[in-house]
Design a protein around this motif. Structure first.
Motif, PDB file in Angstrom:
ATOM      1  N   SER A  62       0.859  -1.182   0.000  1.00  0.00           N
ATOM      2  CA  SER A  62       0.000   0.000   0.000  1.00  0.00           C
ATOM      3  C   SER A  62       0.895   1.232   0.000  1.00  0.00           C
ATOM      4  O   SER A  62       1.801   1.334   0.825  1.00  0.00           O
ATOM      5  CB  SER A  62      -0.885  -0.011   1.245  1.00  0.00           C
ATOM      6  N   ILE A  63       0.666   2.130  -0.952  1.00  0.00           N
ATOM      7  CA  ILE A  63       1.405   3.393  -0.981  1.00  0.00           C
ATOM      8  C   ILE A  63       0.674   4.344  -0.046  1.00  0.00           C
ATOM      9  O   ILE A  63      -0.494   4.657  -0.257  1.00  0.00           O
ATOM     10  CB  ILE A  63       1.505   3.962  -2.402  1.00  0.00           C
ATOM     11  N   THR A  64       1.370   4.770   1.005  1.00  0.00           N
ATOM     12  CA  THR A  64       0.717   5.580   2.038  1.00  0.00           C
ATOM     13  C   THR A  64       1.031   7.076   1.948  1.00  0.00           C
ATOM     14  O   THR A  64       0.273   7.876   2.479  1.00  0.00           O
ATOM     15  CB  THR A  64       1.096   5.072   3.436  1.00  0.00           C
ATOM     16  N   ALA A  65       2.131   7.463   1.306  1.00  0.00           N
ATOM     17  CA  ALA A  65       2.468   8.888   1.223  1.00  0.00           C
ATOM     18  C   ALA A  65       3.505   9.132   0.137  1.00  0.00           C
ATOM     19  O   ALA A  65       4.356   8.278  -0.127  1.00  0.00           O
ATOM     20  CB  ALA A  65       3.006   9.391   2.555  1.00  0.00           C
ATOM     21  N   ILE A  66       3.408  10.272  -0.488  1.00  0.00           N
ATOM     22  CA  ILE A  66       4.421  10.755  -1.426  1.00  0.00           C
ATOM     23  C   ILE A  66       4.796  12.150  -0.959  1.00  0.00           C
ATOM     24  O   ILE A  66       3.920  12.988  -0.718  1.00  0.00           O
ATOM     25  CB  ILE A  66       3.906  10.805  -2.876  1.00  0.00           C
ATOM     26  N   SER A  67       6.085  12.395  -0.782  1.00  0.00           N
ATOM     27  CA  SER A  67       6.517  13.729  -0.351  1.00  0.00           C
ATOM     28  C   SER A  67       7.692  14.191  -1.202  1.00  0.00           C
ATOM     29  O   SER A  67       8.451  13.394  -1.734  1.00  0.00           O
ATOM     30  CB  SER A  67       6.881  13.727   1.135  1.00  0.00           C
ATOM     31  N   TYR A  68       7.803  15.507  -1.327  1.00  0.00           N
ATOM     32  CA  TYR A  68       8.850  16.142  -2.129  1.00  0.00           C
ATOM     33  C   TYR A  68       9.629  17.094  -1.230  1.00  0.00           C
ATOM     34  O   TYR A  68       9.048  17.792  -0.405  1.00  0.00           O
ATOM     35  CB  TYR A  68       8.233  16.941  -3.279  1.00  0.00           C
ATOM     36  N   SER A  69      10.932  17.131  -1.418  1.00  0.00           N
ATOM     37  CA  SER A  69      11.762  18.045  -0.643  1.00  0.00           C
ATOM     38  C   SER A  69      13.027  18.342  -1.432  1.00  0.00           C
ATOM     39  O   SER A  69      13.282  17.733  -2.461  1.00  0.00           O
ATOM     40  CB  SER A  69      12.104  17.442   0.723  1.00  0.00           C
ATOM     41  N   GLY A  70      13.808  19.273  -0.913  1.00  0.00           N
ATOM     42  CA  GLY A  70      15.050  19.591  -1.590  1.00  0.00           C
ATOM     43  C   GLY A  70      15.827  20.673  -0.880  1.00  0.00           C
ATOM     44  O   GLY A  70      15.428  21.179   0.170  1.00  0.00           O
ATOM     45  N   THR A  71      16.951  21.016  -1.494  1.00  0.00           N
ATOM     46  CA  THR A  71      17.830  22.079  -1.018  1.00  0.00           C
ATOM     47  C   THR A  71      18.253  22.901  -2.218  1.00  0.00           C
ATOM     48  O   THR A  71      18.597  22.345  -3.259  1.00  0.00           O
ATOM     49  CB  THR A  71      19.084  21.501  -0.339  1.00  0.00           C
ATOM     50  N   MET A  72      18.186  24.220  -2.086  1.00  0.00           N
ATOM     51  CA  MET A  72      18.739  25.098  -3.120  1.00  0.00           C
ATOM     52  C   MET A  72      19.804  25.961  -2.469  1.00  0.00           C
ATOM     53  O   MET A  72      19.605  26.487  -1.386  1.00  0.00           O
ATOM     54  CB  MET A  72      17.650  25.938  -3.775  1.00  0.00           C
ATOM     55  N   MET A  73      20.954  26.033  -3.117  1.00  0.00           N
ATOM     56  CA  MET A  73      22.073  26.800  -2.569  1.00  0.00           C
ATOM     57  C   MET A  73      22.550  27.785  -3.629  1.00  0.00           C
ATOM     58  O   MET A  73      22.594  27.455  -4.813  1.00  0.00           O
ATOM     59  CB  MET A  73      23.219  25.871  -2.173  1.00  0.00           C
ATOM     60  N   PHE A  74      22.855  28.992  -3.196  1.00  0.00           N
ATOM     61  CA  PHE A  74      23.419  29.969  -4.114  1.00  0.00           C
ATOM     62  C   PHE A  74      24.503  30.771  -3.413  1.00  0.00           C
ATOM     63  O   PHE A  74      24.587  30.782  -2.192  1.00  0.00           O
ATOM     64  CB  PHE A  74      22.325  30.898  -4.672  1.00  0.00           C
ATOM     65  N   LYS A  75      25.331  31.408  -4.212  1.00  0.00           N
ATOM     66  CA  LYS A  75      26.429  32.206  -3.667  1.00  0.00           C
ATOM     67  C   LYS A  75      25.885  33.529  -3.149  1.00  0.00           C
ATOM     68  O   LYS A  75      25.084  34.174  -3.791  1.00  0.00           O
ATOM     69  CB  LYS A  75      27.486  32.442  -4.735  1.00  0.00           C
ATOM     70  N   GLY A  76      26.309  33.920  -1.964  1.00  0.00           N
ATOM     71  CA  GLY A  76      25.909  35.190  -1.382  1.00  0.00           C
ATOM     72  C   GLY A  76      25.127  35.007  -0.092  1.00  0.00           C
ATOM     73  O   GLY A  76      24.739  33.908   0.265  1.00  0.00           O
ATOM     74  N   SER A  77      24.890  36.098   0.596  1.00  0.00           N
ATOM     75  CA  SER A  77      24.167  36.107   1.865  1.00  0.00           C
ATOM     76  C   SER A  77      22.669  36.289   1.621  1.00  0.00           C
ATOM     77  O   SER A  77      22.262  36.965   0.688  1.00  0.00           O
ATOM     78  CB  SER A  77      24.681  37.265   2.728  1.00  0.00           C
ATOM     79  N   THR A  78      21.840  35.722   2.489  1.00  0.00           N
ATOM     80  CA  THR A  78      20.392  35.838   2.338  1.00  0.00           C
ATOM     81  C   THR A  78      19.912  37.268   2.470  1.00  0.00           C
ATOM     82  O   THR A  78      19.003  37.696   1.785  1.00  0.00           O
ATOM     83  CB  THR A  78      19.641  35.010   3.408  1.00  0.00           C
ATOM     84  N   LEU A  79      20.493  38.021   3.357  1.00  0.00           N
ATOM     85  CA  LEU A  79      19.989  39.359   3.625  1.00  0.00           C
ATOM     86  C   LEU A  79      20.539  40.410   2.672  1.00  0.00           C
ATOM     87  O   LEU A  79      19.881  41.394   2.384  1.00  0.00           O
ATOM     88  CB  LEU A  79      20.299  39.754   5.068  1.00  0.00           C
ATOM     89  N   THR A  80      21.742  40.203   2.170  1.00  0.00           N
ATOM     90  CA  THR A  80      22.336  41.211   1.296  1.00  0.00           C
ATOM     91  C   THR A  80      22.183  40.859  -0.174  1.00  0.00           C
ATOM     92  O   THR A  80      22.445  41.684  -1.030  1.00  0.00           O
ATOM     93  CB  THR A  80      23.834  41.380   1.596  1.00  0.00           C
ATOM     94  N   ARG A  81      21.755  39.651  -0.479  1.00  0.00           N
ATOM     95  CA  ARG A  81      21.661  39.206  -1.866  1.00  0.00           C
ATOM     96  C   ARG A  81      20.552  39.939  -2.611  1.00  0.00           C
ATOM     97  O   ARG A  81      19.394  39.897  -2.223  1.00  0.00           O
ATOM     98  CB  ARG A  81      21.379  37.699  -1.906  1.00  0.00           C
ATOM     99  N   LEU A  82      20.909  40.640  -3.671  1.00  0.00           N
ATOM    100  CA  LEU A  82      19.937  41.263  -4.558  1.00  0.00           C
ATOM    101  C   LEU A  82      20.070  40.608  -5.914  1.00  0.00           C
ATOM    102  O   LEU A  82      21.151  40.176  -6.306  1.00  0.00           O
ATOM    103  CB  LEU A  82      20.180  42.765  -4.687  1.00  0.00           C
ATOM    104  N   PHE A  83      18.980  40.560  -6.664  1.00  0.00           N
ATOM    105  CA  PHE A  83      19.013  39.962  -7.986  1.00  0.00           C
ATOM    106  C   PHE A  83      19.507  40.975  -9.004  1.00  0.00           C
ATOM    107  O   PHE A  83      19.640  42.162  -8.702  1.00  0.00           O
ATOM    108  CB  PHE A  83      17.634  39.413  -8.334  1.00  0.00           C
ATOM    109  N   GLU A  84      19.778  40.490 -10.223  1.00  0.00           N
ATOM    110  CA  GLU A  84      20.391  41.327 -11.252  1.00  0.00           C
ATOM    111  C   GLU A  84      19.632  42.620 -11.505  1.00  0.00           C
ATOM    112  O   GLU A  84      20.216  43.644 -11.794  1.00  0.00           O
ATOM    113  CB  GLU A  84      20.517  40.536 -12.554  1.00  0.00           C
TER     114      GLU A  84
END
Length: 166
Positions: free
Chosen positions: A73-95
Motif C-alpha cells: 500500500s502506498i501511504t504517502a508521497i513527499s517532495y523536498s530539496g535544497t537550493m544553494m546559491f552564492k551570497g548572503s540571504t539578507l544582502t543578496r539582490l538579484f540582477e
C-alpha cells in the motif's frame, strides 16, 4: 548523477548547475488586504550553485497471515530539496536590483510563504514545477577567503511532472 548530452560534434557534455535555471515564484496574483485589487506575482530567477530534489514514497507491506509480503500500500508521497546559491540571504539582490530571496520566501514576521519552484534543464528545456513550497530551514557557509553560500531546505506539496496529462 550528472546528466550527459552528446553535442553535434559527438562530445559528451555533463549538465552542471550553470545549465539549470531555477525560478522562485509567489502567487499568480495576490489579493490586497481590502480585496479591492490584485498585486502582481513575485518571481525571481535564482542563480544556483547546488540543487538537490528528492521524491520520497512511503510503502507499507501487506502480510496478512504470511511471513512474506503478499501486497503493498502506498501511504504517502513527499517532495523536498535544497537550493544553494552564492551570497548572503539578507544582502543578496538579484540582477535587476529587486528583492533578495529572503523577502520572497518569508513574510514580514519571518514565517515561510508558499511559493513555487520551477526548474528548467538546458539539456531538454522541460520545466519541472514544485507547487506550494515552504522553506523549512536556511543556513549559510563561510570559509576563509571563499564566497559565502546560502542554502534553503524546502518541502513541496506536489510536482507538476507527477500529474497526468489533461
Amino acid at each position: 548523477m550528472p546528466t550527459t548530452n552528446t553535442t553535434p560534434n559527438g562530445v559528451d557534455r555533463i549538465e552542471s548547475a550553470a545549465n539549470i535555471s531555477l525560478q522562485v515564484s509567489r502567487g499568480a496574483t495576490q489579493a490586497t488586504t481590502d480585496n479591492t485589487s490584485d498585486v502582481d506575482a513575485a518571481t525571481q530567477e535564482v542563480p544556483i550553485s547546488r540543487l538537490d530534489t528528492t521524491k520520497d514514497i512511503e510503502i507499507t507491506e501487506i502480510r496478512e497471515s504470511s511471513v512474506k509480503a503478499t501486497g503493498y500500500s502506498i501511504t504517502a508521497i513527499s517532495y523536498s530539496g535544497t537550493m544553494m546559491f552564492k551570497g548572503s540571504t539578507l544582502t543578496r539582490l538579484f540582477e535587476d536590483g529587486t528583492q533578495g530571496i529572503y523577502k520572497l520566501v518569508y513574510d514580514e514576521q519571518g514565517l515561510p510563504e508558499p511559493v513555487s519552484i520551477t526548474i528548467t534543464h538546458e539539456l531538454n528545456n522541460a520545466p519541472e514545477t514544485y507547487q506550494t513550497v515552504l522553506v523549512t530551514s536556511e543556513s549559510y557557509q563561510v570559509r576563509s577567503e571563499e564566497v559565502t553560500e546560502t542554502a534553503f531546505d524546502w518541502v513541496a506539496m506536489d510536482r507538476t511532472t507527477d500529474q497526468p496529462d489533461a
